[in-house]
Design an enzyme around this catalytic site. Sequence first.
Site, PDB file in Angstrom:
ATOM      1  N   LYS A 222       0.809  -1.212   0.000  1.00  0.00           N
ATOM      2  CA  LYS A 222       0.000   0.000   0.000  1.00  0.00           C
ATOM      3  C   LYS A 222       0.847   1.269   0.000  1.00  0.00           C
ATOM      4  O   LYS A 222       2.047   1.250   0.273  1.00  0.00           O
ATOM      5  CB  LYS A 222      -0.953  -0.019   1.202  1.00  0.00           C
ATOM      6  CG  LYS A 222      -2.160  -0.937   0.938  1.00  0.00           C
ATOM      7  CD  LYS A 222      -3.217  -0.786   1.990  1.00  0.00           C
ATOM      8  CE  LYS A 222      -4.526  -1.449   1.534  1.00  0.00           C
ATOM      9  NZ  LYS A 222      -5.532  -1.473   2.579  1.00  0.00           N
ATOM     10  N   ARG A 256      -4.280  -9.762   4.686  1.00  0.00           N
ATOM     11  CA  ARG A 256      -4.635  -9.759   3.268  1.00  0.00           C
ATOM     12  C   ARG A 256      -3.379  -9.415   2.478  1.00  0.00           C
ATOM     13  O   ARG A 256      -2.753  -8.373   2.717  1.00  0.00           O
ATOM     14  CB  ARG A 256      -5.741  -8.731   3.034  1.00  0.00           C
ATOM     15  CG  ARG A 256      -6.303  -8.704   1.645  1.00  0.00           C
ATOM     16  CD  ARG A 256      -7.506  -7.756   1.599  1.00  0.00           C
ATOM     17  NE  ARG A 256      -8.087  -7.689   0.262  1.00  0.00           N
ATOM     18  CZ  ARG A 256      -7.669  -6.870  -0.689  1.00  0.00           C
ATOM     19  NH1 ARG A 256      -6.679  -6.048  -0.440  1.00  0.00           N
ATOM     20  NH2 ARG A 256      -8.247  -6.881  -1.879  1.00  0.00           N
TER      21      ARG A 256
END
Lengths: 287, 221
Positions: A222, A256
């Site tokens: 991210k 995740r």
Amino acid sequence: MTFRLGRTVFDSDARLVMAIVNRTPDSFYDKGATWDDAAAKDRVRLVVDQGADIVDIGGIKAAPGVEIDAEEEKRRVVDFVAWVRGTFPDLIISVDTWRAEVGRAVCEAGADLLNDAWGGADPELPAVAAEFGAALVCTHTGGVPPRTRPFRIEYDDVVDDIRESLVEQAERAAALGVARDRILIDPAHDFGKNTYHSLEATRRLGELVATGWPVLVSLSNKDFVGETLDKPVGERLTGTLATTAVSAWLGANVFRAHEVAETRQVLDMVSSIAGHRRPARTVRGLQ
Amino acid sequence: MSPSAEQDLGAIRGALVVPGLPMQLPEYAGQADAGGEIRERSVAALVEAIADWKPSAVVVVAGHDPLAEHTKGSVGARVARLLLAGAGWEGPVREISVPIDADPGELDGAAERVLEGRTATGALVLVPADLSAKRTEAAPGHFDERAAAFDAHVLDAIASGDAAALIRCDLVLAQELWATGQAPLQVLARVLPAPVRSEIMWSALPWGVQYVRARWWGRKA
């Protein structure tokens, strides 16, 4: 406290890998690598081999882009969920969607978990999870609409905001009939957050764990990792894994991830350091 | 079992030498039980020895590190208890502990304590003991070029039941080669100086440590 996903009961010290399987042509990291049906199936086979506990199937990329309506989203994911269910009967299937209509279709196809990545944007989604006995991930977005980026967002105390929002969503889901041990909470790094917010959410993850709801973290590649290390997409694995290790140590249960094998190793290592998992093989000093 | 052996009152029925590595202990096992096969084969050997010799008691001779600061007891004794439990042994057990750096006087003393334990129908002596730990570059004690010859000498002595040869082993060299089983083996040699039969059942050095599983049949009265 235990939690349940599919038919499996997990202890509070479980550390599970949720493998990302995008049914999109344009997601930020894989850029359509599993848009093709055969490639997506290969991806599922691969991540199962690599030790994934859960697959998280998504039909819409998180970032802004071409609008995808519910019909198109279903076309992308429902039949695929059915294939995964038939091919891997014991694999826990999650679907990343905020729409109740899509949630219903994938639960009918065999999904075990609805990953409401946009924090209750569709208030009907928990009722769908309840109806099918599915699990639900509640996420914190700071109130931003689906598929938007944070812009000048501020909090008095980001972790307080995360905790209050997630506990409220979790209690609401429970009130709507989702089994309490099938509800997870996700601080949703980057969603409605700048990098400092995501770093603080990581640093204070223990406060979310202390709520008693199992915590899912979605960290993989991210922007907060990229900004922290000044690395573009494609060079964020090390930072992702460092954040994974810290989050695991602080008590997160589900991770995740794009890179399943590496994440599995990190989680196994943390579990062994924590005394929750025996080393694979012990010879050194014991001959 | 011959009638004469049955009448061999007070004798040691036999001895079983087994690997004493801590890897066999469940608390040290990983998900893969790396020491499991060695442990289970020792249990099988112990079951067989008990069936053959029908001892009334077991005497464990195990080495201990006098410099160890923990209170868990010697690994050898703990391995022996595990093997005896695995073999279903419910009879009496005596544990004789000998320092791994014992001098001949201490070895004699340990042997006397073993013999004090003889019973009317004979005891089985169980000896967890390993040879050198310096056989390869990857061995715990790294490679020592003297180790192979040392181990060969000890293995020959065990195989041939040559107690005198065991006793002649250089105790200082044994220490230098991390042969932690040398002291218990020398106690065995003192309590069974003339075994009527001897057999090496298995020997190997999977991790650069020389292990041996062997039986000595007891002397006649």
